[in-house]
Design a protein around this motif. Sequence first.
Motif, PDB file in Angstrom:
ATOM      1  N   TYR A 135     -27.781 -33.527  30.717  1.00  0.00           N
ATOM      2  CA  TYR A 135     -27.524 -34.025  29.369  1.00  0.00           C
ATOM      3  C   TYR A 135     -28.681 -34.897  28.926  1.00  0.00           C
ATOM      4  CZ  TYR A 135     -25.919 -36.566  25.353  1.00  0.00           C
ATOM      5  OH  TYR A 135     -25.846 -37.102  24.100  1.00  0.00           O
ATOM      6  N   ASP A 136     -29.302 -34.508  27.837  1.00  0.00           N
ATOM      7  CA  ASP A 136     -30.395 -35.276  27.266  1.00  0.00           C
ATOM      8  C   ASP A 136     -30.357 -35.066  25.758  1.00  0.00           C
ATOM      9  OD1 ASP A 136     -33.385 -36.519  28.149  1.00  0.00           O
ATOM     10  OD2 ASP A 136     -33.257 -35.608  26.159  1.00  0.00           O
ATOM     11  N   ALA A 137     -30.070 -36.136  25.020  1.00  0.00           N
ATOM     12  CA  ALA A 137     -29.912 -36.022  23.573  1.00  0.00           C
ATOM     13  C   ALA A 137     -31.169 -35.522  22.884  1.00  0.00           C
ATOM     14  CB  ALA A 137     -29.494 -37.375  22.993  1.00  0.00           C
ATOM     15  N   PHE A 191     -24.777 -29.057  26.331  1.00  0.00           N
ATOM     16  CA  PHE A 191     -24.994 -27.986  25.364  1.00  0.00           C
ATOM     17  C   PHE A 191     -25.422 -28.512  23.996  1.00  0.00           C
ATOM     18  CE2 PHE A 191     -21.759 -26.489  28.358  1.00  0.00           C
ATOM     19  CZ  PHE A 191     -22.314 -25.286  28.775  1.00  0.00           C
ATOM     20  N   THR A 192     -25.093 -29.769  23.693  1.00  0.00           N
ATOM     21  CA  THR A 192     -25.254 -30.289  22.343  1.00  0.00           C
ATOM     22  C   THR A 192     -26.697 -30.253  21.865  1.00  0.00           C
ATOM     23  OG1 THR A 192     -23.428 -31.805  22.865  1.00  0.00           O
ATOM     24  CG2 THR A 192     -24.617 -32.189  20.821  1.00  0.00           C
ATOM     25  N   ALA A 193     -27.645 -30.443  22.780  1.00  0.00           N
ATOM     26  CA  ALA A 193     -29.055 -30.494  22.392  1.00  0.00           C
ATOM     27  C   ALA A 193     -29.630 -29.114  22.075  1.00  0.00           C
ATOM     28  CB  ALA A 193     -29.879 -31.153  23.496  1.00  0.00           C
ATOM     29  N   ILE A 194     -28.898 -28.046  22.413  1.00  0.00           N
ATOM     30  CA  ILE A 194     -29.347 -26.697  22.089  1.00  0.00           C
ATOM     31  C   ILE A 194     -29.182 -26.472  20.592  1.00  0.00           C
ATOM     32  CG2 ILE A 194     -28.976 -24.228  22.486  1.00  0.00           C
ATOM     33  CD1 ILE A 194     -27.644 -24.998  25.158  1.00  0.00           C
ATOM     34  N   ASP A 195     -30.190 -25.967  19.951  1.00  0.00           N
ATOM     35  CA  ASP A 195     -30.126 -25.725  18.517  1.00  0.00           C
ATOM     36  C   ASP A 195     -29.065 -24.675  18.201  1.00  0.00           C
ATOM     37  OD1 ASP A 195     -30.924 -25.873  15.770  1.00  0.00           O
ATOM     38  OD2 ASP A 195     -32.085 -24.037  16.060  1.00  0.00           O
ATOM     39  N   GLU A 220     -12.850 -25.833  22.251  1.00  0.00           N
ATOM     40  CA  GLU A 220     -12.750 -27.299  22.122  1.00  0.00           C
ATOM     41  C   GLU A 220     -14.097 -27.999  22.004  1.00  0.00           C
ATOM     42  OE1 GLU A 220     -10.410 -28.712  25.396  1.00  0.00           O
ATOM     43  OE2 GLU A 220      -8.692 -27.447  24.905  1.00  0.00           O
ATOM     44  N   ALA A 221     -14.899 -27.600  21.033  1.00  0.00           N
ATOM     45  CA  ALA A 221     -16.207 -28.234  20.849  1.00  0.00           C
ATOM     46  C   ALA A 221     -16.159 -29.430  19.908  1.00  0.00           C
ATOM     47  CB  ALA A 221     -17.215 -27.212  20.321  1.00  0.00           C
ATOM     48  N   VAL A 222     -15.132 -29.510  19.062  1.00  0.00           N
ATOM     49  CA  VAL A 222     -15.069 -30.544  18.024  1.00  0.00           C
ATOM     50  C   VAL A 222     -14.389 -31.796  18.560  1.00  0.00           C
ATOM     51  CG1 VAL A 222     -14.195 -31.116  15.722  1.00  0.00           C
ATOM     52  CG2 VAL A 222     -15.045 -28.803  16.201  1.00  0.00           C
ATOM     53  N   HIS A 223     -14.999 -32.939  18.293  1.00  0.00           N
ATOM     54  CA  HIS A 223     -14.490 -34.225  18.783  1.00  0.00           C
ATOM     55  C   HIS A 223     -13.249 -34.649  18.008  1.00  0.00           C
ATOM     56  CE1 HIS A 223     -14.419 -38.324  20.275  1.00  0.00           C
ATOM     57  NE2 HIS A 223     -15.427 -38.036  21.075  1.00  0.00           N
ATOM     58  N   ASN A 224     -12.261 -35.167  18.720  1.00  0.00           N
ATOM     59  CA  ASN A 224     -11.020 -35.601  18.075  1.00  0.00           C
ATOM     60  C   ASN A 224     -11.201 -36.780  17.135  1.00  0.00           C
ATOM     61  OD1 ASN A 224      -9.394 -33.709  19.324  1.00  0.00           O
ATOM     62  ND2 ASN A 224      -7.852 -35.196  19.915  1.00  0.00           N
ATOM     63  N   SER A 225     -12.101 -37.680  17.465  1.00  0.00           N
ATOM     64  CA  SER A 225     -12.185 -38.951  16.738  1.00  0.00           C
ATOM     65  C   SER A 225     -13.365 -39.033  15.782  1.00  0.00           C
ATOM     66  CB  SER A 225     -12.268 -40.116  17.737  1.00  0.00           C
ATOM     67  OG  SER A 225     -11.133 -40.116  18.587  1.00  0.00           O
ATOM     68  N   ALA A 226     -14.093 -37.958  15.598  1.00  0.00           N
ATOM     69  CA  ALA A 226     -15.247 -37.986  14.708  1.00  0.00           C
ATOM     70  C   ALA A 226     -14.804 -38.097  13.257  1.00  0.00           C
ATOM     71  CB  ALA A 226     -16.089 -36.724  14.896  1.00  0.00           C
ATOM     72  N   LEU A 256     -19.535 -32.794  16.904  1.00  0.00           N
ATOM     73  CA  LEU A 256     -19.437 -32.097  18.180  1.00  0.00           C
ATOM     74  C   LEU A 256     -19.392 -33.091  19.336  1.00  0.00           C
ATOM     75  CD1 LEU A 256     -21.932 -29.098  17.822  1.00  0.00           C
ATOM     76  CD2 LEU A 256     -19.450 -29.132  17.433  1.00  0.00           C
ATOM     77  N   LYS A 257     -18.702 -32.727  20.410  1.00  0.00           N
ATOM     78  CA  LYS A 257     -18.681 -33.551  21.615  1.00  0.00           C
ATOM     79  C   LYS A 257     -20.059 -33.533  22.271  1.00  0.00           C
ATOM     80  CE  LYS A 257     -13.831 -32.382  22.405  1.00  0.00           C
ATOM     81  NZ  LYS A 257     -12.880 -31.582  23.200  1.00  0.00           N
ATOM     82  N   GLU A 258     -20.440 -34.651  22.866  1.00  0.00           N
ATOM     83  CA  GLU A 258     -21.746 -34.754  23.506  1.00  0.00           C
ATOM     84  C   GLU A 258     -21.689 -34.205  24.924  1.00  0.00           C
ATOM     85  OE1 GLU A 258     -23.235 -38.702  23.248  1.00  0.00           O
ATOM     86  OE2 GLU A 258     -23.549 -38.622  21.082  1.00  0.00           O
TER      87      GLU A 258
END
Length: 305
Positions: free
Chosen positions: A34-36, A91-95, A70-76, A86-88
């Motif tokens: 994981y790397d933002a 995978f999140t850093a992939i375009d 389940e990619a979408v964050h509940n509290s966003a 999106l949850k961090e």
Amino acid sequence: MNDWAVENEIAHRGHALVWPSPGKYPDWFEDNYYDADGAYADEVEAWMIDYIIEVMNEMGELYAWDVMNEAVHNSAAESDTITDYLKETPFTAIDDFICTAFKTAKTVSDENGWNTLMFYNEYDFESAAEGSEFYTKSANTYHLMKHLVDNDCGIDGVGYQTHIDIGYSDDDIQGIKDSFDMYADLGLYTQFTEIDVRCGKANNNSKYTAYCELEEGDEWTDEMLTAQGDVYRKLANACIFKSNCLSFETWGYVDGDYSFLSDPMNGFMFDDEYNTKKAYTQVFNKLANANRSNNEVVARLAGEI
């Protein structure tokens, strides 16, 4: 398993090719990749693509796949920027990784001459009713689905997990119907994929206000069983009379030791001794008495949205 399903003409859904949620992968993967800023994005993307290809080819043709779960964050907060909700995960850093996953899965299906439907599967978003505790996640999920459709990513439908409780309101039932219509307008199918109607949603998530007042070993009251049956019936009714709703599935079918829900949550249509509950009778009667000449039912049977 899939060979047996095909041989017996049973529809078989696959679940799930990519599940981008924290805690769902080994520590070495989540801690090291994981790397933002995207330092490992290319490597993780290649792994994701290879995994989708290998698993789909190994399983063979399925009726449908949950390509993404389940990619979408509940509290966003509600946002028009996908990365905001999106949850961090690695995978999140992939375009546009969700679009890439769907395009990969669709390519595998097409290259094999399959007709597999590609679904995005999600929970706690089902009702589009304004003021509902599900509304913000519903809006973000819709925004993501519209992006996938607009960019021709290969998505065919949306899976509604529907882990809810016996206090689920009529406003939220209507909110589900409204969201079915919203996705029909995008050309997408819908499916109920993991239904349970339990005593006390908030026992699992402090976001919700409904708690189960029973303790382990306590019996459900007749009133509670009736309420559970009513919610199941209303969900079945919502699906029957929306032409883009293709299936009504529960996340298990029996309470007790073989359920992921602990006593006394008991969210299914059969008790722990496999006896039918009021929910079973309600759903059975709804299906048995449904008007099969209804325009929506005819359209679904004809393969139309």
